[in-house]
Write a protein that holds these residues in place. Structure first.
Motif, PDB file in Angstrom:
ATOM      1  N   ILE A  58      -4.942  -5.140   1.402  1.00 30.97           N
ATOM      2  CA  ILE A  58      -5.391  -3.750   1.492  1.00 30.97           C
ATOM      3  C   ILE A  58      -6.678  -3.700   2.299  1.00 30.97           C
ATOM      4  O   ILE A  58      -7.560  -4.545   2.135  1.00 30.97           O
ATOM      5  CB  ILE A  58      -5.554  -3.102   0.106  1.00 30.97           C
ATOM      6  CG1 ILE A  58      -5.916  -1.618   0.241  1.00 30.97           C
ATOM      7  CG2 ILE A  58      -6.581  -3.836  -0.732  1.00 30.97           C
ATOM      8  CD1 ILE A  58      -5.858  -0.848  -1.064  1.00 30.97           C
ATOM      9  N   CYS A  59      -6.753  -2.729   3.177  1.00 31.24           N
ATOM     10  CA  CYS A  59      -7.923  -2.555   4.043  1.00 31.24           C
ATOM     11  C   CYS A  59      -9.096  -1.962   3.259  1.00 31.24           C
ATOM     12  O   CYS A  59      -8.924  -1.357   2.204  1.00 31.24           O
ATOM     13  CB  CYS A  59      -7.607  -1.604   5.187  1.00 31.24           C
ATOM     14  SG  CYS A  59      -6.235  -2.081   6.228  1.00 31.24           S
ATOM     15  N   ALA A  60     -10.268  -2.081   3.840  1.00 33.00           N
ATOM     16  CA  ALA A  60     -11.480  -1.561   3.214  1.00 33.00           C
ATOM     17  C   ALA A  60     -11.409  -0.042   3.016  1.00 33.00           C
ATOM     18  O   ALA A  60     -11.860   0.481   1.992  1.00 33.00           O
ATOM     19  CB  ALA A  60     -12.688  -1.907   4.075  1.00 33.00           C
ATOM     20  N   GLU A  61     -10.834   0.667   3.990  1.00 33.51           N
ATOM     21  CA  GLU A  61     -10.792   2.131   3.907  1.00 33.51           C
ATOM     22  C   GLU A  61      -9.930   2.579   2.734  1.00 33.51           C
ATOM     23  O   GLU A  61     -10.296   3.474   1.972  1.00 33.51           O
ATOM     24  CB  GLU A  61     -10.230   2.727   5.200  1.00 33.51           C
ATOM     25  CG  GLU A  61     -11.056   2.416   6.434  1.00 33.51           C
ATOM     26  CD  GLU A  61     -10.595   1.153   7.157  1.00 33.51           C
ATOM     27  OE1 GLU A  61     -10.258   0.139   6.494  1.00 33.51           O
ATOM     28  OE2 GLU A  61     -10.569   1.181   8.398  1.00 33.51           O
ATOM     29  N   ARG A  62      -8.760   1.967   2.593  1.00 38.15           N
ATOM     30  CA  ARG A  62      -7.883   2.350   1.472  1.00 38.15           C
ATOM     31  C   ARG A  62      -8.456   1.870   0.146  1.00 38.15           C
ATOM     32  O   ARG A  62      -8.305   2.532  -0.879  1.00 38.15           O
ATOM     33  CB  ARG A  62      -6.465   1.824   1.688  1.00 38.15           C
ATOM     34  CG  ARG A  62      -5.683   2.685   2.675  1.00 38.15           C
ATOM     35  CD  ARG A  62      -4.296   2.154   2.922  1.00 38.15           C
ATOM     36  NE  ARG A  62      -4.388   0.986   3.789  1.00 38.15           N
ATOM     37  CZ  ARG A  62      -3.549  -0.053   3.741  1.00 38.15           C
ATOM     38  NH1 ARG A  62      -2.562  -0.064   2.885  1.00 38.15           N
ATOM     39  NH2 ARG A  62      -3.715  -1.052   4.565  1.00 38.15           N
ATOM     40  N   SER A  63      -9.106   0.727   0.164  1.00 40.92           N
ATOM     41  CA  SER A  63      -9.772   0.230  -1.026  1.00 40.92           C
ATOM     42  C   SER A  63     -10.819   1.244  -1.505  1.00 40.92           C
ATOM     43  O   SER A  63     -10.891   1.577  -2.688  1.00 40.92           O
ATOM     44  CB  SER A  63     -10.415  -1.120  -0.697  1.00 40.92           C
ATOM     45  OG  SER A  63     -11.225  -1.578  -1.723  1.00 40.92           O
ATOM     46  N   PRO A  79     -10.215   2.543  12.116  1.00 38.72           N
ATOM     47  CA  PRO A  79      -9.255   2.424  11.008  1.00 38.72           C
ATOM     48  C   PRO A  79      -7.831   2.229  11.530  1.00 38.72           C
ATOM     49  O   PRO A  79      -7.462   2.812  12.551  1.00 38.72           O
ATOM     50  CB  PRO A  79      -9.372   3.768  10.286  1.00 38.72           C
ATOM     51  CG  PRO A  79     -10.705   4.309  10.679  1.00 38.72           C
ATOM     52  CD  PRO A  79     -10.952   3.805  12.068  1.00 38.72           C
ATOM     53  N   CYS A  80      -7.039   1.425  10.834  1.00 41.26           N
ATOM     54  CA  CYS A  80      -5.645   1.215  11.224  1.00 41.26           C
ATOM     55  C   CYS A  80      -4.826   2.461  10.911  1.00 41.26           C
ATOM     56  O   CYS A  80      -5.282   3.381  10.227  1.00 41.26           O
ATOM     57  CB  CYS A  80      -5.066  -0.012  10.523  1.00 41.26           C
ATOM     58  SG  CYS A  80      -4.567   0.274   8.810  1.00 41.26           S
ATOM     59  N   GLY A  81      -3.617   2.497  11.385  1.00 44.17           N
ATOM     60  CA  GLY A  81      -2.762   3.666  11.195  1.00 44.17           C
ATOM     61  C   GLY A  81      -2.483   3.983   9.744  1.00 44.17           C
ATOM     62  O   GLY A  81      -2.465   5.154   9.346  1.00 44.17           O
ATOM     63  N   ALA A  82      -2.263   2.963   8.932  1.00 43.90           N
ATOM     64  CA  ALA A  82      -1.989   3.199   7.513  1.00 43.90           C
ATOM     65  C   ALA A  82      -3.184   3.870   6.848  1.00 43.90           C
ATOM     66  O   ALA A  82      -3.028   4.808   6.056  1.00 43.90           O
ATOM     67  CB  ALA A  82      -1.653   1.879   6.826  1.00 43.90           C
ATOM     68  N   CYS A  83      -4.368   3.421   7.168  1.00 47.04           N
ATOM     69  CA  CYS A  83      -5.569   4.012   6.570  1.00 47.04           C
ATOM     70  C   CYS A  83      -5.778   5.440   7.060  1.00 47.04           C
ATOM     71  O   CYS A  83      -6.177   6.312   6.295  1.00 47.04           O
ATOM     72  CB  CYS A  83      -6.789   3.147   6.868  1.00 47.04           C
ATOM     73  SG  CYS A  83      -6.776   1.596   5.938  1.00 47.04           S
ATOM     74  N   ARG A  84      -5.508   5.693   8.317  1.00 46.93           N
ATOM     75  CA  ARG A  84      -5.650   7.063   8.830  1.00 46.93           C
ATOM     76  C   ARG A  84      -4.739   8.004   8.046  1.00 46.93           C
ATOM     77  O   ARG A  84      -5.138   9.097   7.652  1.00 46.93           O
ATOM     78  CB  ARG A  84      -5.305   7.116  10.324  1.00 46.93           C
ATOM     79  CG  ARG A  84      -6.289   6.349  11.169  1.00 46.93           C
ATOM     80  CD  ARG A  84      -5.902   6.349  12.634  1.00 46.93           C
ATOM     81  NE  ARG A  84      -6.588   5.260  13.321  1.00 46.93           N
ATOM     82  CZ  ARG A  84      -6.705   5.156  14.627  1.00 46.93           C
ATOM     83  NH1 ARG A  84      -6.174   6.047  15.418  1.00 46.93           N
ATOM     84  NH2 ARG A  84      -7.338   4.136  15.162  1.00 46.93           N
TER      85      ARG A  84
HETATM   86 ZN    ZN Z   1      -6.362  -0.012   7.415  1.00 44.28          ZN
END
Ligand code: ZN
Length: 138
Positions: free
Chosen positions: A58-63, A93-98
């Protein structure tokens, strides 16, 4: 929202950098932190958490987003997102986080992230102009 002044940008980026120090990234070594500024004024941070089954990472943004909703509830709204890393790499941010952030950001939210030429500030809608939405048929 009003544009962030340079002090606000630096403070939010610093909170993201501090959070990156908590990164669990034994596989990539890419240490990322995010700081979300809520409309309430609270700032919620998160870091990336990797897993040996790489796809579960999991990325930092979603975290940070999961933490913000857990802490302050589903009514949160975000007016600024800062992303930083300890690897001196450009990292929007990656696409999932966006897509995940799209449900909680204000229409005029801004995103701060390291680019090749320093910290870049972009409107969230520039980063994700056509987020997926579920439009139910009448
Ligand atoms: Zn991400």
């Amino acid at each position: 929202m009003d544009a962030l002044n340079s002090l606000e940008v630096e403070e939010l980026m610093e909170q993201a950098r501090v959070s990156a120090q908590q990164s669990y990234s034994p596989y990539s070594g890419f240490r990322v932190g995010a700081a979300l500024r809520l409309t309430s004024g609270e700032v919620v941070t998160g870091t990336n958490v990797e897993n040996v089954s790489y796809g579960l990472t999991i990325c930092a943004e979603r975290s940070a987003l999961v933490r913000a909703v857990s802490q302050f509830g589903p009514g949160i709204r975000i007016d600024a997102v800062a992303v930083a890393n300890l690897n001196d790499a450009a990292s929007p941010p990656c696409g999932a986080c966006r897509q995940m952030l799209a449900e909680f950001v204000l229409a005029d939210a801004v995103v701060l992230f390291p680019a090749n030429d320093g910290v870049r500030t972009m409107a969230f809608l520039e980063l994700l102009p056509l987020a997926f939405e579920m439009k139910l048929l009448p």
